[in-house]
Write a protein that holds these residues in place. Structure first.
Motif, short mmCIF file in Angstrom:
data_model
loop_
_atom_site.label_atom_id
_atom_site.label_comp_id
_atom_site.label_asym_id
_atom_site.label_seq_id
_atom_site.Cartn_x
_atom_site.Cartn_y
_atom_site.Cartn_z
N VAL A 179 -2.94 3.67 -19.25
CA VAL A 179 -2.74 2.42 -18.51
C VAL A 179 -1.28 2.33 -18.07
O VAL A 179 -0.40 2.89 -18.71
CB VAL A 179 -3.12 1.19 -19.36
N PRO A 180 -1.00 1.61 -16.98
CA PRO A 180 0.38 1.47 -16.53
C PRO A 180 1.25 0.78 -17.57
O PRO A 180 0.80 -0.12 -18.28
CB PRO A 180 0.25 0.61 -15.26
N VAL A 181 2.50 1.19 -17.65
CA VAL A 181 3.50 0.51 -18.48
C VAL A 181 4.16 -0.54 -17.61
O VAL A 181 4.84 -0.23 -16.64
CB VAL A 181 4.55 1.49 -19.03
N ALA A 182 3.93 -1.80 -17.95
CA ALA A 182 4.42 -2.91 -17.13
C ALA A 182 5.82 -3.33 -17.55
O ALA A 182 6.31 -2.95 -18.62
CB ALA A 182 3.47 -4.09 -17.24
N ALA A 183 6.45 -4.14 -16.71
CA ALA A 183 7.76 -4.70 -17.07
C ALA A 183 7.66 -5.53 -18.33
O ALA A 183 8.56 -5.53 -19.17
CB ALA A 183 8.29 -5.55 -15.91
N SER A 184 6.55 -6.26 -18.50
CA SER A 184 6.38 -7.09 -19.69
C SER A 184 6.29 -6.26 -20.96
O SER A 184 6.67 -6.72 -22.04
CB SER A 184 5.12 -7.95 -19.55
N ASP A 185 5.84 -5.01 -20.87
CA ASP A 185 5.81 -4.13 -22.04
C ASP A 185 7.22 -3.82 -22.51
O ASP A 185 7.50 -3.81 -23.71
CB ASP A 185 5.07 -2.83 -21.72
N LEU A 186 8.12 -3.56 -21.57
CA LEU A 186 9.51 -3.31 -21.94
C LEU A 186 10.15 -4.57 -22.48
O LEU A 186 10.93 -4.53 -23.42
CB LEU A 186 10.29 -2.81 -20.72
N GLY A 215 0.79 -1.22 0.00
CA GLY A 215 0.00 0.00 0.00
C GLY A 215 0.83 1.27 0.00
O GLY A 215 0.30 2.36 0.24
N ALA A 216 2.14 1.17 -0.29
CA ALA A 216 3.01 2.35 -0.26
C ALA A 216 3.15 3.02 -1.63
O ALA A 216 3.36 4.23 -1.72
CB ALA A 216 4.38 1.95 0.26
N LEU A 217 3.06 2.25 -2.70
CA LEU A 217 3.20 2.76 -4.06
C LEU A 217 1.84 2.76 -4.73
O LEU A 217 1.10 1.77 -4.64
CB LEU A 217 4.18 1.88 -4.85
N ARG A 218 1.50 3.84 -5.40
CA ARG A 218 0.18 3.94 -6.03
C ARG A 218 -0.02 2.79 -7.01
O ARG A 218 0.91 2.38 -7.73
CB ARG A 218 0.00 5.29 -6.71
N PRO A 219 -1.22 2.22 -7.07
CA PRO A 219 -1.45 1.01 -7.85
C PRO A 219 -1.54 1.23 -9.35
O PRO A 219 -1.47 0.26 -10.11
CB PRO A 219 -2.79 0.50 -7.30
N ASP A 220 -1.69 2.49 -9.80
CA ASP A 220 -1.83 2.73 -11.23
C ASP A 220 -0.51 3.09 -11.90
O ASP A 220 -0.46 3.72 -12.95
CB ASP A 220 -2.86 3.84 -11.49
N VAL A 221 0.61 2.67 -11.28
CA VAL A 221 1.95 2.87 -11.84
C VAL A 221 2.55 1.50 -12.11
O VAL A 221 2.47 0.59 -11.29
CB VAL A 221 2.84 3.66 -10.85
N GLY A 222 3.16 1.35 -13.28
CA GLY A 222 3.82 0.10 -13.63
C GLY A 222 5.33 0.23 -13.54
O GLY A 222 5.88 1.34 -13.46
N THR A 223 6.01 -0.90 -13.57
CA THR A 223 7.47 -0.90 -13.53
C THR A 223 8.04 -0.14 -14.71
O THR A 223 9.04 0.59 -14.58
CB THR A 223 7.98 -2.35 -13.53
N GLY A 224 7.43 -0.30 -15.87
CA GLY A 224 7.89 0.44 -17.04
C GLY A 224 7.76 1.94 -16.85
O GLY A 224 8.64 2.71 -17.28
#
Length: 221
Positions: free
Chosen positions: A202-209, A146-155
């Motif tokens: 939408v969040p940019v995920a690690a899988s997108d990179l 619950g520390a990092l906002r959920p609508d942010v991706g690793t990418g």
């Protein structure tokens, strides 16, 4: 022959190689990857002949520095995950570390010298994806806490670091040096949960990179 296929070096040859890579890493950050090979040899305190025996072509040395750079990122990520009390503090430590001027300057120099290497070169691509997976694990852990906002991706996080470490040439020198650290702290506050407003898109995920890496690699074969 890939890096992993190369025969092991003798101890003295390995030391010389490490000194050359370290010197090149420093000089690339200071003056770009086009710095004369003779200057690299002087900084490494080896003969020019020794440098060219280890790295007959400049691109080979640039790729060695790029591999060392990714390995250093992975080491920093492991250390943060092991030493910080939670994933969010580990991520904050990493973002600040990655945005330090020397690492940022080295990253910029490598991108200019080898613009596609981090995704087209098999060894570099594998090392990069391994590092992204490390960061991805921390991102998901920080969100679960619950520390990092959920609508942010690793990418999103990795691309933000890249943007923050780009020094715009049109800025006055004193601003180019001070603004990245200032905006970095603003960014970290914006990444923290709870968020004031939802993000568009939408969040940019690690899988997108990773998918981008695989696509370029397939196209190069």
């Amino acid at each position: 022959m890939t890096t992993s296929d190369a025969p092991p070096l003798r101890a003295d040859a390995r030391r010389n190689r490490e000194r050359i890579v370290a010197a090149a890493r420093e000089l690339f950050a200071e003056a770009g990857a086009g710095v004369p090979m003779e200057e690299i040899a002087r900084r490494a305190q080896v003969g020019v002949g020794t440098l060219y025996r280890r790295f007959p072509e400049r691109d080979e040395l640039v790729r060695a520095v790029a591999t060392d750079y990714i390995e250093r990122l992975a080491t920093l990520t492991r250390a943060a995950a092991d030493e910080e009390p939670d994933a969010w503090r580990a991520l904050r430590r990493l973002v600040r570390r990655f945005a330090e001027p020397q690492l940022g300057a080295l990253s910029a120099a490598l991108k200019v010298a080898l613009p596609d290497a981090f995704i087209a070169d098999p060894d570099l691509s594998q090392a990069r994806l391994h590092w992204i997976a490390q960061v991805d694990e921390l991102v998901h852990a920080a969100q679960a806490d619950g520390a990092l906002r959920p609508d942010v991706g690793t990418g999103d996080l990795i691309l933000l670091i890249s943007l923050l470490t780009c020094h715009l040439p049109e800025l006055p020198v004193h601003l180019g040096r001070s603004l990245p650290a200032r905006y970095l702290e603003l960014t970290l506050d914006g990444l923290a949960a709870p968020s004031a407003a939802p993000l568009p898109g939408v969040p940019v995920a690690a899988s997108d990179l990773g998918a981008a890496s695989e696509g370029v690699t397939r196209g190069a074969t």
